[in-house]
Design a protein around this motif. Structure first.
Motif, short mmCIF file in Angstrom:
data_model
loop_
_atom_site.label_atom_id
_atom_site.label_comp_id
_atom_site.label_asym_id
_atom_site.label_seq_id
_atom_site.Cartn_x
_atom_site.Cartn_y
_atom_site.Cartn_z
N ARG A 269 13.39 -0.18 4.59
CA ARG A 269 12.38 -0.05 5.64
C ARG A 269 11.08 0.46 5.04
N SER A 270 10.07 -0.37 5.02
CA SER A 270 8.80 0.00 4.44
C SER A 270 8.08 1.00 5.34
N VAL A 271 7.39 1.96 4.71
CA VAL A 271 6.61 2.93 5.47
C VAL A 271 5.29 2.31 5.93
N ASP A 272 4.69 1.49 5.07
CA ASP A 272 3.42 0.85 5.39
C ASP A 272 3.64 -0.49 6.08
N ASP A 273 2.55 -1.01 6.67
CA ASP A 273 2.57 -2.33 7.29
C ASP A 273 2.77 -3.39 6.22
N LEU A 274 3.82 -4.20 6.33
CA LEU A 274 4.12 -5.21 5.32
C LEU A 274 3.03 -6.28 5.25
N ASP A 275 2.46 -6.64 6.40
CA ASP A 275 1.41 -7.65 6.40
C ASP A 275 0.17 -7.13 5.67
N LYS A 276 -0.11 -5.85 5.85
CA LYS A 276 -1.25 -5.25 5.16
C LYS A 276 -0.99 -5.21 3.66
N ALA A 277 0.23 -4.88 3.27
CA ALA A 277 0.58 -4.84 1.85
C ALA A 277 0.49 -6.23 1.24
N ARG A 278 0.89 -7.26 2.00
CA ARG A 278 0.81 -8.64 1.50
C ARG A 278 -0.64 -9.05 1.27
N ARG A 279 -1.55 -8.70 2.20
CA ARG A 279 -2.96 -9.03 2.05
C ARG A 279 -3.56 -8.32 0.84
N GLN A 280 -3.12 -7.09 0.58
CA GLN A 280 -3.62 -6.35 -0.58
C GLN A 280 -3.19 -7.01 -1.88
N ARG A 281 -1.95 -7.50 -1.92
CA ARG A 281 -1.48 -8.19 -3.13
C ARG A 281 -2.25 -9.47 -3.37
N GLU A 282 -2.53 -10.21 -2.29
CA GLU A 282 -3.31 -11.44 -2.42
C GLU A 282 -4.73 -11.13 -2.91
N LEU A 283 -5.31 -10.04 -2.39
CA LEU A 283 -6.66 -9.65 -2.82
C LEU A 283 -6.66 -9.28 -4.30
N GLN A 284 -5.62 -8.60 -4.74
CA GLN A 284 -5.51 -8.23 -6.15
C GLN A 284 -5.42 -9.47 -7.03
N LYS A 285 -4.66 -10.47 -6.60
CA LYS A 285 -4.55 -11.71 -7.36
C LYS A 285 -5.89 -12.42 -7.46
N GLU A 286 -6.65 -12.42 -6.35
CA GLU A 286 -7.97 -13.06 -6.38
C GLU A 286 -8.91 -12.33 -7.34
N LEU A 287 -8.89 -11.00 -7.32
CA LEU A 287 -9.74 -10.23 -8.22
C LEU A 287 -9.37 -10.48 -9.67
N VAL A 288 -8.07 -10.55 -9.97
CA VAL A 288 -7.62 -10.83 -11.33
C VAL A 288 -8.10 -12.23 -11.75
N GLY A 289 -8.05 -13.18 -10.80
CA GLY A 289 -8.50 -14.53 -11.10
C GLY A 289 -9.98 -14.57 -11.44
#
Length: 293
Positions: A269-289
């Motif tokens: 059971r995640s403490v944070d919002d999973l959808d928010k965490a998913r968007r953060q991971r996608e943003l990190q991938k874009e920045l790395v790109g």
């Protein structure tokens, strides 16, 4: 014809599979089923230590299988059994003197590391000329309100000593039993049935939704050689071994067992919002790109 399994081994195997919070009730139930094996079972299963009061001195002491004779327990302070019995097992005068000094030393150790609780030390002679003993430490946390957590820490350190000239060989077996209970009462705990007033879940015999129980035991062994200058050197030597062992076991409980439990809970059971965490991971991938371009 092949013999069946040993009853004691079967009972111990069953005890390992039963909830540790009910160890005392489970042991009593097995003793009622197989009373002939009561002593073997009581000597093999570690149970939460019981606190008793010495009638002669008014001091508290811990009761376990190592100071039990029948249904009576010997106090380390007065050396008397409660209830009183005749010809109860007791250490020799020389060993009793060392036992008194050990109780005073570990009472100081208890106050330094536990800031409360109860401690007891019991010694007995071995057939090969050495001696053995057990150091018991217990601290219970009693809640003052229904919302406060409760728990207990029980340490059982059994050691054997064999003197070899000016050296002594010590074998230490340490067991720690820990129980933690957290509760959170709120309006969600109250339930109602048509035509009946609202009742709390605890009043209906249920566990409240906000109650979590963590309990279990851990056993470790070590063997060391230490110099012996006088009889009281045994107290210093065993004290160092027990202090080191308790530090290791406490760190192991905190870092490995509690840490693993926390990781499992976070995976379930995640403490944070999973959808928010998913968007953060996608943003990190874009920045790395962008950086790689």
């Amino acid at each position: 014809m092949a013999e069946g399994p040993d009853p004691v081994d079967s009972m111990l195997d069953l005890m390992r599979r039963l909830p540790p919070t009910n160890v005392e009730e489970n042991v009593n139930a097995l003793i009622q089923i197989c009373p002939d094996y009561a002593d073997d079972l009581l000597g093999s299963v570690d149970q939460p230590l019981k606190v008793k009061t010495d009638r002669a001195t008014g001091k508290d002491y811990l009761a376990c299988d190592y100071n039990r004779d029948g249904d009576s327990y010997r106090s380390p302070w007065s050396n008397e059994y409660d209830p009183p019995i005749e010809d109860g097992t007791a250490p020799t005068p020389k060993l009793r003197k060392l036992e008194i000094a050990a109780n005073e030393a570990f009472d100081t150790y208890r106050e330094l590391y536990y800031e409360g609780g109860v401690s007891s030390v019991y010694l007995w002679d071995l057939e090969d000329g050495g001696f053995a003993g057990v150091v018991l430490l217990k601290k219970a946390m009693t809640p003052t309100s229904p919302d406060e957590p409760s728990g207990s820490w029980d340490s059982i350190h059994v050691f054997e000593t064999a003197e070899r000239g000016r050296q002594a060989h010590y074998k230490l077996t340490s067991t720690v039993m820990l129980e933690l209970v957290t509760k959170q009462n709120n309006k969600a705990d109250e339930t109602s049935v048509l035509g009946e007033p609202e009742k709390k879940a605890s009043e209906q015999g249920w566990k409240s939704a906000g109650e979590i129980t963590l309990s279990g035991s851990m056993t470790r062994q070590t063997e060391q050689d230490w110099p012996v200058h006088e009889q009281t050197s045994h107290i210093t030597n065993t004290g160092k071994m027990i202090e080191e062992m308790e530090m290791k076991m406490r760190n192991l409980l905190q870092e490995v067992y509690f840490g693993k439990t926390r990781d499992i809970v976070y995976d379930l059971r995640s403490v944070d919002d999973l959808d928010k965490a998913r968007r953060q991971r996608e943003l990190q991938k874009e920045l790395v790109g962008f950086i790689k371009r």
